[in-house]
Design a protein around this motif. Structure first.
Motif: not given
Length: 136
Positions: A87-114
């Motif tokens: 959440d941007p109002s919480g940890g604000d650690l959604y995986p994205l960069g200035q030139k890249w991003g992820t859809v939410q399902q892929d963000a969760y998959a990346l989180l699980v991998a991490g």
């Protein structure tokens, strides 16, 4: 007799001192256990291997991708939820960069991998939260 007693005591003390000097060698210094570079490298390799299977909007660098897991683990260790972590109002650690991003399902998959690679003790809780929300 007194000379004999002194001689016996002196000899006994000398023998005891000699034996004390023949004790075992002290154990060599070994540093406290902690993460080893190879363990960290293994975690990074495992994480990046899984991350490469995820489709991104753009192309993140390995450095960008590896900047997230330790922060996610810190947030989870502090007792925060996955929802708070992203959440941007919480940890604000959604995986994205200035030139890249992820859809939410892929963000969760990346989180699980991490989490699986860097702090597996939180993996069950993360999966449970994502299942409860219908995201996993």
């Amino acid at each position: 007799m007194r000379t004999r007693t002194r001689t016996t005591i002196t000899a006994t003390v000398a023998v005891l001192l000699a034996l004390t000097g023949c004790g075992t060698e002290p154990e060599p210094y070994t540093p406290a256990a902690g993460p080893t570079p190879s363990a960290t490298a293994d975690s990074e390799a495992q994480y990046l291997s899984r991350a490469r299977d995820i489709e991104f909007n753009g192309t993140p660098t390995d450095a960008e991708l590896t900047s997230f897991p330790s922060q996610w683990c810190d947030a989870l260790t502090d007792g925060h939820s996955v929802e708070w972590t992203f959440d941007p109002s919480g940890g604000d650690l959604y995986p994205l960069g200035q030139k890249w991003g992820t859809v939410q399902q892929d963000a969760y998959a990346l989180l699980v991998a991490g989490v699986r690679a860097y702090c597996p003790d939180h993996l069950d809780a993360v999966k449970a939260e994502l299942r409860e929300s219908g995201e996993y």
